[in-house]
Design a protein around this motif. Structure first.
Motif, PDB file in Angstrom:
ATOM      1  N   LEU A  32       0.938  -1.090  -0.069  1.00  6.90           N
ATOM      2  CA  LEU A  32      -0.011   0.502  -0.137  1.00  6.90           C
ATOM      3  C   LEU A  32       1.457   1.239   0.075  1.00  6.90           C
ATOM      4  O   LEU A  32       0.497   2.212  -0.915  1.00  6.90           O
ATOM      5  CB  LEU A  32      -1.112   0.325   1.038  1.00  6.90           C
ATOM      6  CG  LEU A  32      -1.901  -1.154   1.294  1.00  6.90           C
ATOM      7  CD1 LEU A  32      -3.025  -0.307   2.259  1.00  6.90           C
ATOM      8  CD2 LEU A  32      -2.463  -0.902   0.098  1.00  6.90           C
ATOM      9  N   TRP A  33       2.095   0.959   1.097  1.00  2.00           N
ATOM     10  CA  TRP A  33       2.782   2.912   0.651  1.00  2.00           C
ATOM     11  C   TRP A  33       4.125   2.304   0.510  1.00  2.00           C
ATOM     12  O   TRP A  33       4.674   0.759   0.152  1.00  2.00           O
ATOM     13  CB  TRP A  33       2.879   2.765   2.057  1.00  2.00           C
ATOM     14  CG  TRP A  33       1.318   3.364   2.908  1.00  2.00           C
ATOM     15  CD1 TRP A  33       0.372   4.039   2.664  1.00  2.00           C
ATOM     16  CD2 TRP A  33       1.399   2.591   4.256  1.00  2.00           C
ATOM     17  NE1 TRP A  33      -0.565   4.224   3.466  1.00  2.00           N
ATOM     18  CE2 TRP A  33      -0.466   3.228   4.267  1.00  2.00           C
ATOM     19  CE3 TRP A  33       1.351   1.066   4.789  1.00  2.00           C
ATOM     20  CZ2 TRP A  33      -1.033   1.962   5.272  1.00  2.00           C
ATOM     21  CZ3 TRP A  33       0.326  -0.169   5.498  1.00  2.00           C
ATOM     22  CH2 TRP A  33      -0.893   1.119   5.365  1.00  2.00           C
ATOM     23  N   SER A  34       5.339   3.373  -0.466  1.00  2.00           N
ATOM     24  CA  SER A  34       6.223   3.176  -0.496  1.00  2.00           C
ATOM     25  C   SER A  34       7.380   3.635   0.454  1.00  2.00           C
ATOM     26  O   SER A  34       6.805   4.355   1.131  1.00  2.00           O
ATOM     27  CB  SER A  34       6.443   3.910  -2.014  1.00  2.00           C
ATOM     28  OG  SER A  34       6.111   5.201  -2.018  1.00  2.00           O
ATOM     29  N   ILE A  35       7.643   3.289   0.308  1.00  2.80           N
ATOM     30  CA  ILE A  35       9.410   3.451   1.386  1.00  2.80           C
ATOM     31  C   ILE A  35      10.061   5.235   1.175  1.00  2.80           C
ATOM     32  O   ILE A  35      10.144   4.987   0.596  1.00  2.80           O
ATOM     33  CB  ILE A  35      10.259   2.480   1.556  1.00  2.80           C
ATOM     34  CG1 ILE A  35      11.114   2.756   3.068  1.00  2.80           C
ATOM     35  CG2 ILE A  35      11.305   2.533   0.471  1.00  2.80           C
ATOM     36  CD1 ILE A  35      11.968   1.810   3.366  1.00  2.80           C
ATOM     37  N   PRO A  36       9.839   5.704   2.087  1.00  5.72           N
ATOM     38  CA  PRO A  36      10.385   7.374   1.813  1.00  5.72           C
ATOM     39  C   PRO A  36      11.956   7.147   1.851  1.00  5.72           C
ATOM     40  O   PRO A  36      12.231   6.294   2.801  1.00  5.72           O
ATOM     41  CB  PRO A  36       9.653   8.535   2.708  1.00  5.72           C
ATOM     42  CG  PRO A  36       9.187   7.204   3.873  1.00  5.72           C
ATOM     43  CD  PRO A  36       9.241   5.742   3.290  1.00  5.72           C
ATOM     44  N   LEU A  37      12.089   8.282   1.302  1.00  2.00           N
ATOM     45  CA  LEU A  37      13.552   8.508   2.043  1.00  2.00           C
ATOM     46  C   LEU A  37      14.710   8.495   2.826  1.00  2.00           C
ATOM     47  O   LEU A  37      15.230   8.360   3.656  1.00  2.00           O
ATOM     48  CB  LEU A  37      14.488   9.109   0.889  1.00  2.00           C
ATOM     49  CG  LEU A  37      13.905   9.805  -0.699  1.00  2.00           C
ATOM     50  CD1 LEU A  37      14.776  10.266  -1.274  1.00  2.00           C
ATOM     51  CD2 LEU A  37      14.515   8.126  -1.227  1.00  2.00           C
ATOM     52  N   ASN A  38      13.684   8.755   4.166  1.00  2.00           N
ATOM     53  CA  ASN A  38      14.016   9.588   5.532  1.00  2.00           C
ATOM     54  C   ASN A  38      12.501   9.262   6.556  1.00  2.00           C
ATOM     55  O   ASN A  38      11.607   8.609   5.436  1.00  2.00           O
ATOM     56  CB  ASN A  38      14.092  10.772   5.513  1.00  2.00           C
ATOM     57  CG  ASN A  38      13.337  12.156   5.428  1.00  2.00           C
ATOM     58  OD1 ASN A  38      12.625  12.585   5.673  1.00  2.00           O
ATOM     59  ND2 ASN A  38      13.379  12.568   4.228  1.00  2.00           N
ATOM     60  N   ASN A  39      12.243   9.157   7.407  1.00  2.00           N
ATOM     61  CA  ASN A  39      11.543   9.269   8.686  1.00  2.00           C
ATOM     62  C   ASN A  39      11.066  10.776   8.749  1.00  2.00           C
ATOM     63  O   ASN A  39      10.810  10.185  10.207  1.00  2.00           O
ATOM     64  CB  ASN A  39      12.642   8.300   9.666  1.00  2.00           C
ATOM     65  CG  ASN A  39      13.075   7.013   9.647  1.00  2.00           C
ATOM     66  OD1 ASN A  39      11.890   7.024   9.350  1.00  2.00           O
ATOM     67  ND2 ASN A  39      13.214   6.057  10.380  1.00  2.00           N
ATOM     68  N   ASN A  40      11.493  11.504   7.958  1.00  2.00           N
ATOM     69  CA  ASN A  40      10.693  12.285   8.758  1.00  2.00           C
ATOM     70  C   ASN A  40       9.136  12.804   8.350  1.00  2.00           C
ATOM     71  O   ASN A  40       9.270  13.074   6.544  1.00  2.00           O
ATOM     72  CB  ASN A  40      11.376  14.138   8.403  1.00  2.00           C
ATOM     73  CG  ASN A  40      10.544  15.528   9.057  1.00  2.00           C
ATOM     74  OD1 ASN A  40       9.170  14.857   9.256  1.00  2.00           O
ATOM     75  ND2 ASN A  40      11.242  16.308   8.310  1.00  2.00           N
ATOM     76  N   PRO A  41       7.581  12.378   8.605  1.00  2.00           N
ATOM     77  CA  PRO A  41       6.558  12.287   7.727  1.00  2.00           C
ATOM     78  C   PRO A  41       6.851  13.920   7.065  1.00  2.00           C
ATOM     79  O   PRO A  41       5.520  13.367   6.138  1.00  2.00           O
ATOM     80  CB  PRO A  41       5.520  11.671   9.176  1.00  2.00           C
ATOM     81  CG  PRO A  41       6.445  11.494  10.544  1.00  2.00           C
ATOM     82  CD  PRO A  41       8.162  12.117  10.311  1.00  2.00           C
ATOM     83  N   ALA A  42       6.877  14.297   7.543  1.00  2.00           N
ATOM     84  CA  ALA A  42       6.581  16.195   6.741  1.00  2.00           C
ATOM     85  C   ALA A  42       7.199  15.949   5.385  1.00  2.00           C
ATOM     86  O   ALA A  42       6.387  16.974   4.699  1.00  2.00           O
ATOM     87  CB  ALA A  42       7.129  17.392   7.553  1.00  2.00           C
ATOM     88  N   THR A  43       7.955  15.484   5.275  1.00  2.00           N
ATOM     89  CA  THR A  43       8.481  15.293   3.920  1.00  2.00           C
ATOM     90  C   THR A  43       8.037  14.119   2.926  1.00  2.00           C
ATOM     91  O   THR A  43       7.870  13.843   1.587  1.00  2.00           O
ATOM     92  CB  THR A  43      10.434  15.437   4.141  1.00  2.00           C
ATOM     93  OG1 THR A  43      10.320  13.733   4.393  1.00  2.00           O
ATOM     94  CG2 THR A  43      10.842  16.249   4.461  1.00  2.00           C
ATOM     95  N   TRP A  44       7.124  13.362   3.267  1.00  2.00           N
ATOM     96  CA  TRP A  44       6.445  11.787   3.155  1.00  2.00           C
ATOM     97  C   TRP A  44       5.382  12.432   1.528  1.00  2.00           C
ATOM     98  O   TRP A  44       4.603  13.627   1.711  1.00  2.00           O
ATOM     99  CB  TRP A  44       6.301  11.137   3.612  1.00  2.00           C
ATOM    100  CG  TRP A  44       7.039  10.459   4.409  1.00  2.00           C
ATOM    101  CD1 TRP A  44       8.589  10.618   4.662  1.00  2.00           C
ATOM    102  CD2 TRP A  44       6.707   9.687   5.643  1.00  2.00           C
ATOM    103  NE1 TRP A  44       9.058  10.531   5.622  1.00  2.00           N
ATOM    104  CE2 TRP A  44       7.884   9.423   6.288  1.00  2.00           C
ATOM    105  CE3 TRP A  44       5.484   9.099   6.749  1.00  2.00           C
ATOM    106  CZ2 TRP A  44       8.242   8.829   7.432  1.00  2.00           C
ATOM    107  CZ3 TRP A  44       5.314   9.018   7.529  1.00  2.00           C
ATOM    108  CH2 TRP A  44       6.779   8.026   8.153  1.00  2.00           C
TER     109      TRP A  44
END
Length: 203
Positions: free
Chosen positions: A55-67
């Motif tokens: 359902l979700w792709s993995i982001p580049l970092n762990n900052n939810p504001a940038t996803w």
């Protein structure tokens, strides 16, 4: 001596003759006199979102504001690298109530000896069994269930599906989304089980 040999040969010849028999259908009266018992014995290994869900792709970092709206990380707070999320199961308990969620469920578990059969309930249950007098499904629990790298989180949320509340509405976020994880667990090892689970039909 010769007569004995001939007699033995005649017996062997009789045993070697093919036996022919036709299959005949049974009438209702005969079938009603037959009793049978059956069931299923299962063993296996299941992998649940071991490498993350779809359902979700993995982001580049762990900052939810940038996803992006389609990105999510299920890494522990403070982790430097993002992590794929596992299976999510959400249950709405009341029409206007909140949701119970089993989130980030993943890992491998194996079992041996899970049984499935039908069982007639016509006694017990403080007298209710005689009035019930119907068949139910009986799941016999396996003796052992082995877990490898299993993990999940249990929580409550105001929506069934997960949403990123850090993003703006234009970017697919939802600032009103709330989820509170009550507890999370990691399971690695063996659990011994006993007993069975009965599933009662309902009209």
């Amino acid at each position: 001596m010769i007569s004995k040999a001939k007699a033995l040969a005649s017996c062997l010849l009789c045993l070697s003759l093919p036996v022919l028999a036709d299959m005949q259908p049974l009438d209702d009266a005969t079938l009603s006199e037959l009793n049978g018992q059956g069931g299923v014995y299962l063993s296996g290994e299941l992998s649940i979102n071991k490498d993350g869900g779809v359902l979700w792709s993995i982001p580049l970092n762990n900052n939810p504001a940038t996803w992006a709206a389609t990105q999510r990380s299920c890494a522990t707070p403070g982790a430097t690298a993002p992590e794929h999320c596992g299976l999510r199961i959400a249950v709405l308990t009341e029409a206007e109530g909140g949701w119970y969620v089993l989130d980030n469920l993943k890992g491998v578990f194996s079992f041996e000896g899970l049984t499935l059969r039908t069982r007639t309930i016509n006694s017990g249950f403080n007298g209710d069994g005689a009035a019930f007098n119907q068949d139910v499904l009986e799941f016999g629990l396996p003796n052992e269930v082995k877990f490898k790298d299993g993990s999940f989180a249990f929580g409550v949320a105001n929506q069934g599906g997960w949403q990123n509340k850090s993003l703006s509405v234009a970017n697919g976020g939802n600032p009103s989304y709330q989820q509170t994880n009550i507890f999370s667990a990691k399971i690695d090892g063996t659990i011994r089980m006993q007993g069975n689970v009965l599933i009662f039909p309902q009209n």
